[in-house]
Design a protein around this motif. Structure first.
Motif, PDB file in Angstrom:
ATOM      1  N   ARG A 218      57.108 -89.389 -33.778  1.00 14.69           N
ATOM      2  CA  ARG A 218      56.474 -87.947 -33.559  1.00 14.69           C
ATOM      3  C   ARG A 218      55.821 -87.562 -34.503  1.00 14.69           C
ATOM      4  O   ARG A 218      55.625 -86.317 -34.841  1.00 14.69           O
ATOM      5  CB  ARG A 218      57.508 -87.030 -32.878  1.00 14.69           C
ATOM      6  CG  ARG A 218      57.655 -87.463 -31.405  1.00 14.69           C
ATOM      7  CD  ARG A 218      56.735 -87.695 -30.434  1.00 14.69           C
ATOM      8  NE  ARG A 218      56.996 -88.009 -28.963  1.00 14.69           N
ATOM      9  CZ  ARG A 218      56.605 -89.104 -28.579  1.00 14.69           C
ATOM     10  NH1 ARG A 218      55.884 -90.024 -29.183  1.00 14.69           N
ATOM     11  NH2 ARG A 218      57.077 -89.547 -27.478  1.00 14.69           N
ATOM     12  N   HIS A 219      56.061 -88.294 -35.738  1.00  9.89           N
ATOM     13  CA  HIS A 219      55.170 -87.855 -36.948  1.00  9.89           C
ATOM     14  C   HIS A 219      54.579 -88.830 -37.804  1.00  9.89           C
ATOM     15  O   HIS A 219      54.897 -89.389 -38.776  1.00  9.89           O
ATOM     16  CB  HIS A 219      56.323 -87.261 -37.956  1.00  9.89           C
ATOM     17  CG  HIS A 219      57.110 -86.090 -37.631  1.00  9.89           C
ATOM     18  ND1 HIS A 219      58.124 -86.192 -36.922  1.00  9.89           N
ATOM     19  CD2 HIS A 219      56.841 -84.916 -37.647  1.00  9.89           C
ATOM     20  CE1 HIS A 219      58.742 -84.902 -36.473  1.00  9.89           C
ATOM     21  NE2 HIS A 219      57.632 -84.287 -36.953  1.00  9.89           N
ATOM     22  N   PRO A 220      53.428 -89.451 -37.032  1.00  9.54           N
ATOM     23  CA  PRO A 220      53.142 -90.823 -37.462  1.00  9.54           C
ATOM     24  C   PRO A 220      52.107 -90.556 -38.685  1.00  9.54           C
ATOM     25  O   PRO A 220      51.402 -89.475 -38.607  1.00  9.54           O
ATOM     26  CB  PRO A 220      52.084 -91.330 -36.131  1.00  9.54           C
ATOM     27  CG  PRO A 220      51.690 -90.142 -35.342  1.00  9.54           C
ATOM     28  CD  PRO A 220      53.218 -89.325 -35.563  1.00  9.54           C
ATOM     29  N   GLY A 221      52.179 -91.446 -39.767  1.00 10.89           N
ATOM     30  CA  GLY A 221      51.364 -91.332 -40.643  1.00 10.89           C
ATOM     31  C   GLY A 221      51.762 -90.247 -41.750  1.00 10.89           C
ATOM     32  O   GLY A 221      51.214 -90.341 -42.863  1.00 10.89           O
ATOM     33  N   SER A 222      52.919 -89.708 -41.403  1.00 10.24           N
ATOM     34  CA  SER A 222      53.177 -88.518 -42.430  1.00 10.24           C
ATOM     35  C   SER A 222      54.125 -89.142 -43.494  1.00 10.24           C
ATOM     36  O   SER A 222      54.826 -90.034 -43.318  1.00 10.24           O
ATOM     37  CB  SER A 222      54.084 -87.646 -41.591  1.00 10.24           C
ATOM     38  OG  SER A 222      53.462 -86.978 -40.677  1.00 10.24           O
ATOM     39  N   ASP A 223      53.860 -88.593 -44.524  1.00  9.15           N
ATOM     40  CA  ASP A 223      54.591 -88.983 -45.901  1.00  9.15           C
ATOM     41  C   ASP A 223      56.037 -88.219 -45.769  1.00  9.15           C
ATOM     42  O   ASP A 223      55.960 -86.818 -46.113  1.00  9.15           O
ATOM     43  CB  ASP A 223      54.035 -88.695 -47.171  1.00  9.15           C
ATOM     44  CG  ASP A 223      54.841 -89.301 -48.551  1.00  9.15           C
ATOM     45  OD1 ASP A 223      55.710 -89.999 -48.250  1.00  9.15           O
ATOM     46  OD2 ASP A 223      54.616 -88.867 -49.566  1.00  9.15           O
ATOM     47  N   CYS A 224      56.949 -88.707 -45.235  1.00  7.00           N
ATOM     48  CA  CYS A 224      58.596 -87.906 -44.994  1.00  7.00           C
ATOM     49  C   CYS A 224      59.499 -88.459 -45.914  1.00  7.00           C
ATOM     50  O   CYS A 224      59.585 -89.648 -46.264  1.00  7.00           O
ATOM     51  CB  CYS A 224      58.784 -87.939 -43.652  1.00  7.00           C
ATOM     52  SG  CYS A 224      57.512 -87.452 -42.515  1.00  7.00           S
TER      53      CYS A 224
ATOM     54  N   GLY B 129      57.942 -80.783 -39.817  1.00  5.60           N
ATOM     55  CA  GLY B 129      59.097 -81.003 -39.054  1.00  5.60           C
ATOM     56  C   GLY B 129      60.119 -82.028 -39.387  1.00  5.60           C
ATOM     57  O   GLY B 129      59.946 -82.479 -40.672  1.00  5.60           O
ATOM     58  N   TYR B 130      61.012 -82.404 -38.645  1.00  2.60           N
ATOM     59  CA  TYR B 130      61.751 -83.484 -38.927  1.00  2.60           C
ATOM     60  C   TYR B 130      62.472 -84.156 -37.693  1.00  2.60           C
ATOM     61  O   TYR B 130      61.980 -83.765 -36.619  1.00  2.60           O
ATOM     62  CB  TYR B 130      63.057 -82.725 -39.728  1.00  2.60           C
ATOM     63  CG  TYR B 130      63.759 -81.830 -38.644  1.00  2.60           C
ATOM     64  CD1 TYR B 130      64.953 -82.057 -37.780  1.00  2.60           C
ATOM     65  CD2 TYR B 130      63.382 -80.430 -38.586  1.00  2.60           C
ATOM     66  CE1 TYR B 130      65.472 -80.985 -37.067  1.00  2.60           C
ATOM     67  CE2 TYR B 130      64.089 -79.436 -38.016  1.00  2.60           C
ATOM     68  CZ  TYR B 130      65.072 -79.871 -37.056  1.00  2.60           C
ATOM     69  OH  TYR B 130      65.606 -78.997 -36.325  1.00  2.60           O
TER      70      TYR B 130
ATOM     71  N   LEU C 242      57.649 -77.544 -32.125  1.00  2.00           N
ATOM     72  CA  LEU C 242      58.163 -77.761 -31.111  1.00  2.00           C
ATOM     73  C   LEU C 242      59.323 -78.621 -31.067  1.00  2.00           C
ATOM     74  O   LEU C 242      59.088 -79.780 -31.736  1.00  2.00           O
ATOM     75  CB  LEU C 242      57.228 -78.192 -29.708  1.00  2.00           C
ATOM     76  CG  LEU C 242      56.301 -76.892 -29.743  1.00  2.00           C
ATOM     77  CD1 LEU C 242      55.019 -77.348 -28.839  1.00  2.00           C
ATOM     78  CD2 LEU C 242      56.648 -75.577 -29.098  1.00  2.00           C
ATOM     79  N   PRO C 243      60.250 -78.564 -30.308  1.00  3.92           N
ATOM     80  CA  PRO C 243      61.461 -79.646 -30.093  1.00  3.92           C
ATOM     81  C   PRO C 243      60.931 -80.717 -29.533  1.00  3.92           C
ATOM     82  O   PRO C 243      60.271 -80.675 -28.497  1.00  3.92           O
ATOM     83  CB  PRO C 243      62.545 -79.001 -29.718  1.00  3.92           C
ATOM     84  CG  PRO C 243      62.043 -77.912 -28.523  1.00  3.92           C
ATOM     85  CD  PRO C 243      60.902 -77.658 -29.398  1.00  3.92           C
ATOM     86  N   PHE C 244      61.395 -82.158 -29.676  1.00  2.00           N
ATOM     87  CA  PHE C 244      61.203 -83.102 -28.841  1.00  2.00           C
ATOM     88  C   PHE C 244      62.683 -83.999 -28.631  1.00  2.00           C
ATOM     89  O   PHE C 244      63.342 -83.977 -29.558  1.00  2.00           O
ATOM     90  CB  PHE C 244      60.292 -84.188 -29.512  1.00  2.00           C
ATOM     91  CG  PHE C 244      60.341 -84.718 -30.599  1.00  2.00           C
ATOM     92  CD1 PHE C 244      61.244 -85.821 -30.964  1.00  2.00           C
ATOM     93  CD2 PHE C 244      60.172 -83.896 -31.977  1.00  2.00           C
ATOM     94  CE1 PHE C 244      61.438 -86.440 -32.190  1.00  2.00           C
ATOM     95  CE2 PHE C 244      60.271 -84.730 -33.318  1.00  2.00           C
ATOM     96  CZ  PHE C 244      60.909 -85.784 -33.444  1.00  2.00           C
ATOM     97  N   ASP C 245      62.638 -84.656 -27.620  1.00  2.00           N
ATOM     98  CA  ASP C 245      63.726 -85.380 -27.478  1.00  2.00           C
ATOM     99  C   ASP C 245      63.369 -86.659 -26.545  1.00  2.00           C
ATOM    100  O   ASP C 245      62.846 -86.443 -25.440  1.00  2.00           O
ATOM    101  CB  ASP C 245      64.721 -84.726 -26.636  1.00  2.00           C
ATOM    102  CG  ASP C 245      66.249 -85.582 -26.505  1.00  2.00           C
ATOM    103  OD1 ASP C 245      66.249 -86.588 -26.953  1.00  2.00           O
ATOM    104  OD2 ASP C 245      67.195 -84.968 -25.878  1.00  2.00           O
TER     105      ASP C 245
END
Length: 105
Positions: A36-42, A64-65, A89-92
């Motif tokens: 849910r965070h593709p390509g992000s530098d996390c 997000g996280y 927004l929350p995801f599960d």
């Protein structure tokens, strides 16, 4: 464990009734950590790492996280559970991911 997964085209089948199947081209299994965070530098923190399972917690500043658990059945079949916050927004999300072929091109 994620580096042992076969690269190529993968299908993600959500356990949510009626959800569409997602298709991804994976250079390696690490891409499955941040669905849910593709390509992000996390920033990532490995919570658990064993021969057939991994749990990773990650934070993407300003985006997000999430926390993802991946269980390997074979190098072409894994079970994924991930949850967190994306775009405020929350995801599960829970799914089965299976390699279905080579990537186009």
């Amino acid at each position: 464990m994620l580096d042992q997964l076969d690269s190529g085209r993968w299908e993600l089948r959500s356990r949510e009734p009626g959800a569409a199947t997602e298709r991804l081209c994976l250079p390696n299994g690490r891409r499955l950590i941040q669905l849910r965070h593709p390509g992000s530098d996390c920033d990532r923190f490995i919570v658990q790492d064993s021969p057939n399972e991994v749990t990773v917690q990650y934070t993407c500043r300003g985006r997000g996280y999430g926390r993802t658990h991946i269980r390997r059945e074979t190098n072409r079949l894994v079970q994924i559970e991930t949850q967190g916050i994306a775009e405020g927004l929350p995801f599960d999300f829970s799914a089965e991911a299976r390699r279905v072929g080579d990537c186009p091109g």
